[in-house]
Design a protein around this motif. Structure first.
Motif, PDB file in Angstrom:
ATOM      1  N   ALA A 135       0.836  -1.200   0.000  1.00 23.40           N
ATOM      2  CA  ALA A 135       0.000   0.000   0.000  1.00 23.40           C
ATOM      3  C   ALA A 135       0.874   1.255   0.000  1.00 23.40           C
ATOM      4  CB  ALA A 135      -0.925  -0.010   1.203  1.00 23.40           C
ATOM      5  N   GLU A 136       1.937   1.195   0.779  1.00 23.97           N
ATOM      6  CA  GLU A 136       2.878   2.313   0.837  1.00 23.97           C
ATOM      7  C   GLU A 136       3.473   2.558  -0.556  1.00 23.97           C
ATOM      8  OE1 GLU A 136       5.653   4.979   2.944  1.00 23.97           O
ATOM      9  OE2 GLU A 136       4.161   3.726   3.919  1.00 23.97           O
ATOM     10  N   ASN A 137       3.799   1.468  -1.221  1.00 25.19           N
ATOM     11  CA  ASN A 137       4.372   1.541  -2.557  1.00 25.19           C
ATOM     12  C   ASN A 137       3.377   2.153  -3.555  1.00 25.19           C
ATOM     13  OD1 ASN A 137       6.196   1.232  -4.593  1.00 25.19           O
ATOM     14  ND2 ASN A 137       5.796  -0.950  -4.890  1.00 25.19           N
ATOM     15  N   ILE A 138       2.108   1.759  -3.432  1.00 29.91           N
ATOM     16  CA  ILE A 138       1.064   2.340  -4.287  1.00 29.91           C
ATOM     17  C   ILE A 138       1.005   3.852  -4.066  1.00 29.91           C
ATOM     18  CG2 ILE A 138      -1.423   2.437  -4.745  1.00 29.91           C
ATOM     19  CD1 ILE A 138      -1.629  -0.459  -3.761  1.00 29.91           C
ATOM     20  N   LYS A 139       1.035   4.233  -2.785  1.00 29.41           N
ATOM     21  CA  LYS A 139       0.934   5.650  -2.423  1.00 29.41           C
ATOM     22  C   LYS A 139       2.064   6.452  -3.059  1.00 29.41           C
ATOM     23  CE  LYS A 139       2.193   6.865   1.740  1.00 29.41           C
ATOM     24  NZ  LYS A 139       2.177   6.830   3.216  1.00 29.41           N
ATOM     25  N   ILE A 140       3.270   5.903  -2.990  1.00 28.44           N
ATOM     26  CA  ILE A 140       4.425   6.623  -3.521  1.00 28.44           C
ATOM     27  C   ILE A 140       4.407   6.633  -5.052  1.00 28.44           C
ATOM     28  CG2 ILE A 140       6.955   6.559  -3.715  1.00 28.44           C
ATOM     29  CD1 ILE A 140       6.891   5.379  -0.809  1.00 28.44           C
ATOM     30  N   THR A 141       3.991   5.514  -5.650  1.00 27.48           N
ATOM     31  CA  THR A 141       4.071   5.389  -7.099  1.00 27.48           C
ATOM     32  C   THR A 141       2.977   6.168  -7.821  1.00 27.48           C
ATOM     33  OG1 THR A 141       4.922   3.165  -6.697  1.00 27.48           O
ATOM     34  CG2 THR A 141       4.405   3.724  -8.968  1.00 27.48           C
ATOM     35  N   ILE A 142       1.726   6.005  -7.369  1.00 24.42           N
ATOM     36  CA  ILE A 142       0.652   6.703  -8.094  1.00 24.42           C
ATOM     37  C   ILE A 142      -0.267   7.508  -7.187  1.00 24.42           C
ATOM     38  CG2 ILE A 142       0.577   5.068 -10.027  1.00 24.42           C
ATOM     39  CD1 ILE A 142      -1.940   3.886  -8.702  1.00 24.42           C
ATOM     40  N   GLY A 143       0.128   7.697  -5.917  1.00 25.70           N
ATOM     41  CA  GLY A 143      -0.733   8.422  -4.985  1.00 25.70           C
ATOM     42  C   GLY A 143      -1.031   9.829  -5.469  1.00 25.70           C
ATOM     43  N   ILE A 202      -6.871   6.147  -6.319  1.00 29.16           N
ATOM     44  CA  ILE A 202      -6.178   6.473  -5.072  1.00 29.16           C
ATOM     45  C   ILE A 202      -6.648   7.834  -4.564  1.00 29.16           C
ATOM     46  CG2 ILE A 202      -3.919   6.753  -3.972  1.00 29.16           C
ATOM     47  CD1 ILE A 202      -4.632   3.909  -4.961  1.00 29.16           C
ATOM     48  N   ALA A 203      -6.886   8.768  -5.490  1.00 21.31           N
ATOM     49  CA  ALA A 203      -7.409  10.074  -5.092  1.00 21.31           C
ATOM     50  C   ALA A 203      -8.746   9.906  -4.372  1.00 21.31           C
ATOM     51  CB  ALA A 203      -7.555  10.978  -6.316  1.00 21.31           C
ATOM     52  N   LYS A 204      -9.586   9.006  -4.901  1.00 19.98           N
ATOM     53  CA  LYS A 204     -10.878   8.726  -4.237  1.00 19.98           C
ATOM     54  C   LYS A 204     -10.637   8.135  -2.848  1.00 19.98           C
ATOM     55  CE  LYS A 204     -14.048   7.570  -8.068  1.00 19.98           C
ATOM     56  NZ  LYS A 204     -13.098   7.197  -9.152  1.00 19.98           N
ATOM     57  N   ALA A 205      -9.698   7.208  -2.787  1.00 21.13           N
ATOM     58  CA  ALA A 205      -9.440   6.514  -1.521  1.00 21.13           C
ATOM     59  C   ALA A 205      -8.955   7.477  -0.439  1.00 21.13           C
ATOM     60  CB  ALA A 205      -8.412   5.405  -1.732  1.00 21.13           C
ATOM     61  N   LEU A 206      -8.144   8.469  -0.847  1.00 10.36           N
ATOM     62  CA  LEU A 206      -7.538   9.368   0.136  1.00 10.36           C
ATOM     63  C   LEU A 206      -8.383  10.600   0.426  1.00 10.36           C
ATOM     64  CD1 LEU A 206      -3.819   9.358  -1.090  1.00 10.36           C
ATOM     65  CD2 LEU A 206      -4.884   7.907   0.621  1.00 10.36           C
TER      66      LEU A 206
END
Length: 342
Positions: free
Chosen positions: A210-218, A253-257
């Motif tokens: 999840a951290e990787n997702i955040k950094i890559t396309i967050g 991810i924008a929706k998620a955050l």
């Protein structure tokens, strides 16, 4: 002092929920995740930092990975002390010494911290041979690290989005005029992503993924000028129990955050509304400065700017702004004496 000065080493520590950074002789000598791996049977610490981070979520029952800091404060006293100790021992210049030198240190702490939590940090430091320990509030350190002159009678607004807390402060005359510390930061963003993947894709992903997702396309908004490519994510399918892969885009991810970022926005708005009018006038001219790893979230600067109608600037190398400021405070102890907590 004279003779002992020769034996004293100076270090500046940014003890963060996610990463710990140490500066020694103007160089960042430690930049590692704040995590330790402990052997359950012997109780020994077997790895710290990057090594322990790679074990996270992949351990068997004899190894436990611990993040000693939670929400910016020490949650596991013993583990945090051992972690700091191992980091300090790993500083190349101190390895050469025959005996561990006395340390003069400046450590930064969140601004919303209690007396007890403050003492925990101090005691940890004293037990790793800290003879003179000073504490500095995180937003202050961030402001110094960004390069602002905080002693001026001018208002500056700092938003420091770390791993455990987001610190928002208005600083003038070397002091914090109004501040807010909210426990919505990088860790919460990561958990939002885990939850989203779970509910929307029936995919169970671990923290590191999840951290990787955040950094890559967050992303903080759904309309980015230069959108990142879609990303494939692997995890466990909650329906079949099989490993599977899905493609996700930054919009998801924008929706998620979104909810968490709204809460950060609200905290910024609240701090602005508590700011004295003269300082508000200054901030209208100087804008808002972002520091901390969370400020690297794509589109966050623009989103905050639209919400506040103020210019928003991201510090260069935002991950290290705080530790740089702490290091500067350490070098100019006399000048910054008034803002350090003894």
């Amino acid at each position: 002092m004279g003779f002992f000065d020769f034996l004293t080493e100076e270090i500046a520590i940014d003890l963060g929920t996610a990463n710990t950074l140490i500066i020694h002789n103007d160089k960042v000598v430690v930049d590692s995740p704040s995590i330790v791996a402990r052997d359950r049977i012997s109780g020994k610490i077997i790895a710290v930092g990057k090594e322990a981070n790679m074990m996270q979520g992949k351990t068997h029952e004899n190894i436990k990975t611990i993040r000693p800091l939670k929400d910016g404060v020490i949650a596991d006293f013993d583990a945090s002390e051992k972690m700091i100790n191992m980091f300090i021992k790993n500083i190349p210049a101190l390895k050469k010494k025959w005996f561990p030198p006395a340390l003069r240190m400046v450590i930064c702490i969140p601004s919303g911290i209690t007396e007890v939590e403050m003492r925990a940090v101090k005691e940890s430091a004293e037990r790793v041979n800290g003879k003179e320990v000073y504490l500095i509030h995180e937003p202050m350190a961030a402001a110094i690290g960004i390069g602002l002159d905080i002693m001026q009678p001018k208002g500056n607004m700092i938003v420091d989005i770390g791993g455990g807390t987001t610190e928002i402060a208005v600083i003038a005359l070397g002091g914090i005029v109004c501040d807010k510390s909210v426990k919505i930061a990088g860790d919460v963003f990561t958990n939002d992503i885990i939850y989203y993947m779970r509910t929307q894709h029936n995919l169970y992903v671990g923290e590191s993924t999840a951290e990787n997702i955040k950094i890559t396309i967050g992303s903080a908004t759904e309309d980015l000028q230069t959108p990142p490519d879609d990303m494939s994510v692997q995890g466990r399918d909650l329906l079949t129990g099989k490993p599977k892969q899905v493609q996700i885009s930054f919009r998801e991810i924008a929706k998620a955050l979104d909810k968490s970022i709204l809460r950060v926005e609200d905290a910024v708005m609240e701090t602005l509304s508590q700011t004295p009018p003269e300082l508000a006038a200054d901030i209208y001219n100087t804008g808002i400065y972002l520091a901390g790893g969370g400020s690297m979230l794509r589109g966050l600067d623009r989103r905050l700017s639209q919400k506040t109608d103020l210019p928003v600037y991201i510090a260069e190398d935002p991950l290290r702004a705080v530790v740089r400021g702490t290091g500067i405070a350490l070098k100019n102890l006399e000048r910054y004496k008034s803002i350090l907590i003894k």
